[in-house]
Design a protein around this motif. Structure first.
Motif, PDB file in Angstrom:
ATOM      1  N   THR A 142       0.850  -1.196   0.000  1.00  0.00           N
ATOM      2  CA  THR A 142       0.000   0.000   0.000  1.00  0.00           C
ATOM      3  C   THR A 142       0.882   1.241   0.000  1.00  0.00           C
ATOM      4  O   THR A 142       1.990   1.240   0.555  1.00  0.00           O
ATOM      5  N   LEU A 143       0.372   2.331  -0.589  1.00  0.00           N
ATOM      6  CA  LEU A 143       1.121   3.587  -0.614  1.00  0.00           C
ATOM      7  C   LEU A 143       1.349   4.119   0.796  1.00  0.00           C
ATOM      8  O   LEU A 143       2.426   4.630   1.124  1.00  0.00           O
ATOM      9  N   GLU A 144       0.333   4.000   1.620  1.00  0.00           N
ATOM     10  CA  GLU A 144       0.401   4.573   2.960  1.00  0.00           C
ATOM     11  C   GLU A 144       1.458   3.863   3.811  1.00  0.00           C
ATOM     12  O   GLU A 144       2.255   4.506   4.510  1.00  0.00           O
ATOM     13  N   ALA A 145       1.466   2.536   3.755  1.00  0.00           N
ATOM     14  CA  ALA A 145       2.470   1.790   4.517  1.00  0.00           C
ATOM     15  C   ALA A 145       3.866   2.035   3.957  1.00  0.00           C
ATOM     16  O   ALA A 145       4.845   2.092   4.711  1.00  0.00           O
ATOM     17  N   ALA A 146       3.964   2.203   2.640  1.00  0.00           N
ATOM     18  CA  ALA A 146       5.265   2.494   2.026  1.00  0.00           C
ATOM     19  C   ALA A 146       5.779   3.853   2.468  1.00  0.00           C
ATOM     20  O   ALA A 146       6.983   4.038   2.673  1.00  0.00           O
ATOM     21  N   GLU A 147       4.875   4.813   2.626  1.00  0.00           N
ATOM     22  CA  GLU A 147       5.297   6.119   3.109  1.00  0.00           C
ATOM     23  C   GLU A 147       5.817   6.020   4.540  1.00  0.00           C
ATOM     24  O   GLU A 147       6.827   6.639   4.904  1.00  0.00           O
ATOM     25  N   ILE A 148       5.144   5.233   5.358  1.00  0.00           N
ATOM     26  CA  ILE A 148       5.614   5.007   6.733  1.00  0.00           C
ATOM     27  C   ILE A 148       6.969   4.312   6.711  1.00  0.00           C
ATOM     28  O   ILE A 148       7.892   4.683   7.450  1.00  0.00           O
ATOM     29  N   ALA A 149       7.118   3.326   5.839  1.00  0.00           N
ATOM     30  CA  ALA A 149       8.363   2.550   5.765  1.00  0.00           C
ATOM     31  C   ALA A 149       9.547   3.409   5.363  1.00  0.00           C
ATOM     32  O   ALA A 149      10.677   3.175   5.800  1.00  0.00           O
ATOM     33  N   THR A 150       9.301   4.403   4.502  1.00  0.00           N
ATOM     34  CA  THR A 150      10.375   5.289   4.029  1.00  0.00           C
ATOM     35  C   THR A 150      10.465   6.575   4.846  1.00  0.00           C
ATOM     36  O   THR A 150      11.107   7.531   4.426  1.00  0.00           O
ATOM     37  N   ASP A 151       9.808   6.596   5.989  1.00  0.00           N
ATOM     38  CA  ASP A 151       9.828   7.744   6.901  1.00  0.00           C
ATOM     39  C   ASP A 151       9.361   9.017   6.209  1.00  0.00           C
ATOM     40  O   ASP A 151       9.896  10.110   6.434  1.00  0.00           O
ATOM     41  N   GLY A 152       8.355   8.868   5.339  1.00  0.00           N
ATOM     42  CA  GLY A 152       7.755  10.008   4.669  1.00  0.00           C
ATOM     43  C   GLY A 152       8.508  10.506   3.459  1.00  0.00           C
ATOM     44  O   GLY A 152       8.033  11.422   2.776  1.00  0.00           O
ATOM     45  N   GLU A 153       9.659   9.923   3.139  1.00  0.00           N
ATOM     46  CA  GLU A 153      10.471  10.425   2.038  1.00  0.00           C
ATOM     47  C   GLU A 153       9.988   9.944   0.665  1.00  0.00           C
ATOM     48  O   GLU A 153      10.265  10.574  -0.351  1.00  0.00           O
ATOM     49  N   ARG A 154       9.318   8.789   0.631  1.00  0.00           N
ATOM     50  CA  ARG A 154       8.822   8.208  -0.618  1.00  0.00           C
ATOM     51  C   ARG A 154       9.954   7.991  -1.631  1.00  0.00           C
ATOM     52  O   ARG A 154       9.771   8.155  -2.831  1.00  0.00           O
ATOM     53  N   ARG A 155      11.104   7.605  -1.109  1.00  0.00           N
ATOM     54  CA  ARG A 155      12.266   7.283  -1.937  1.00  0.00           C
ATOM     55  C   ARG A 155      12.980   6.072  -1.341  1.00  0.00           C
ATOM     56  O   ARG A 155      12.828   5.763  -0.175  1.00  0.00           O
ATOM     57  N   ARG A 156      13.793   5.410  -2.187  1.00  0.00           N
ATOM     58  CA  ARG A 156      14.610   4.275  -1.760  1.00  0.00           C
ATOM     59  C   ARG A 156      13.728   3.134  -1.263  1.00  0.00           C
ATOM     60  O   ARG A 156      13.554   2.921  -0.068  1.00  0.00           O
ATOM     61  N   ARG A 196      -7.897  -7.072  -1.362  1.00  0.00           N
ATOM     62  CA  ARG A 196      -7.840  -5.872  -2.200  1.00  0.00           C
ATOM     63  C   ARG A 196      -7.507  -4.619  -1.397  1.00  0.00           C
ATOM     64  O   ARG A 196      -7.089  -3.613  -1.961  1.00  0.00           O
ATOM     65  N   SER A 197      -7.731  -4.671  -0.095  1.00  0.00           N
ATOM     66  CA  SER A 197      -7.461  -3.517   0.753  1.00  0.00           C
ATOM     67  C   SER A 197      -7.213  -3.984   2.175  1.00  0.00           C
ATOM     68  O   SER A 197      -7.525  -5.130   2.537  1.00  0.00           O
TER      69      SER A 197
END
Length: 393
Positions: free
Chosen positions: A70-84, A371-372
């Motif tokens: 999910t985009l939201e969990a990925a943002e948490i995983a990348t500490d809000g950077e949305r990179r790497r 799906r969600s």
């Protein structure tokens, strides 16, 4: 029950609305089962703990997306950077790119049918990297160099003892493959990548550490040998959730870690010693649909299509709120539940329609079935968001 004002989705990533549904006083009992639920606080804690561990060991964290999707969990995983970030499918890469993410590593050996999509992702992202481990994969890529406006970053997969994929670091053909990448103007050799997946078969924390040391040593020694022959190795990436949760004492020579399961964890990781049950961030929510006293069985509306078929030998997971229960078998759309110790069930405790929460054996597989994911608030019962799960390959 506390009521929430009716509101439109509140989380926007990369210009895309991420939250699927309008929420109005939704609680877990309002959800259609089976479904996936997540404790956001636990997810955030798992992400923060791994970031702190990586920083303490001097490596950058490139979390794998294949578990949460999910985009939201990925943002948490990348500490809000949305990179790497790391992915295992091109669908995941496109999903993340659409959501405003960049610096994406596609960590599965490349095949010819995917080259056009790889080129498209490369053209729209600031940084997109692919992985190869065979000369034919490189030939397929170089055959389409006319499509590349700028050099495509390529890492070489290395077998550190898992023997699933990756080239043999002791084979001269592996060095020749690196030289081919270095000599091609259309691509840029960007380093080495390995995954110690055999850590999942470890019988103790000491064995996990030993796999982590092998990940480190095999890959860094190969990097050193390449550098000694005049080849620049920009990056060395290693990691699996067990070896990143129970890491070796040092990671000298390593640049990146790429665990994925750690964001949710699961009961297989609990059994390995990677985490405690309190760190498992997801549950599969299910309902009791039948009572069968003669067989001492409850029937639930979750089968392997809701939880995955993995982990039968360990009960497909567990019921943290009902430790007296275990799943005996999962069919396609329903499951058979009985007592852990064989004692007669008190069916009055589990009326028809009662909710049960399964901590899954393998959260990656369970997530893929849905799906969600329904995200729970601090009380553990209020659904505050619904996050779309990436589907496809």
């Amino acid at each position: 029950a506390k009521m929430f004002r009716r509101q439109r989705s509140v989380t926007v990533l990369g210009g895309l609305t991420a939250c699927l549904s309008t929420l109005s006083a939704r609680r877990v009992e309002d959800l259609r089962t089976p479904c996936l639920i997540c404790c956001r606080a636990t997810l955030e804690k798992n992400a923060a703990t791994m970031r702190e561990r990586a920083a303490a060991l001097g490596v950058a964290l490139r979390p794998h997306f294949k578990t949460v999707k999910t985009l939201e969990a990925a943002e948490i995983a990348t500490d809000g950077e949305r990179r790497r970030i790391t992915v295992s499918t091109l669908a995941e890469a496109s999903f993340l790119a659409d959501g405003g993410f960049d610096d994406i590593l596609y960590a599965v050996p490349l095949t010819p049918d995917k080259v056009d999509e790889v080129v498209a992702l490369h053209s729209r992202l600031e940084r997109f990297t692919v992985m190869v481990d065979h000369a034919d994969q490189v030939s397929a890529l170089l055959a389409r160099t006319e499509l590349l406006r700028t050099p495509l970053r390529v890492v070489l997969g290395v077998d550190c003892g898992y023997h699933r994929d990756g080239c043999d670091p002791h084979d001269p053909a592996s060095v020749a493959l690196v030289r081919t990448l270095c000599d091609a103007a259309a691509v840029r050799f960007d380093g080495l990548y390995t995954h110690g997946g055999h850590s999942y078969g470890a019988a103790s924390s000491a064995e996990i550490v030993a796999v982590g040391e092998a990940e480190r040593d095999v890959t860094t020694r190969f990097a050193e040998s390449l550098r000694a022959s005049g080849i620049e190795v920009p990056s060395v990436g290693v990691g699996s959730t067990p070896t990143c949760s129970v890491p070796p004492p040092h990671l000298a020579g390593v640049d990146e870690w790429h665990p994925g399961n750690f964001l949710y964890y699961d009961t297989s990781q609990v059994a390995l010693g990677s985490c405690g049950l309190e760190s498992v961030a997801v549950r599969v929510l299910t309902r009791v649909v039948g009572h069968y006293p003669k067989s001492n069985t409850l029937l639930i509306d979750c089968g392997w299509t809701g939880a995955s078929a993995q982990g039968k030998e360990s009960g497909y997971g567990c019921f943290p709120l009902n430790p007296e229960l275990r799943i005996a078998n999962l069919k396609q759309e329903c499951g058979e539940v009985t007592s852990v110790d064989g004692a007669p069930l008190d069916f009055r405790r589990y009326p028809i329609g009662a909710l049960l929460r399964i901590a899954p054996h393998h959260s990656c597989a369970s997530t893929h079935q849905h799906r969600s994911v329904n995200v729970l608030g601090a009380d553990g019962d209020t659904v505050v968001e619904e996050w779309k799960i990436c589907k496809g390959w």
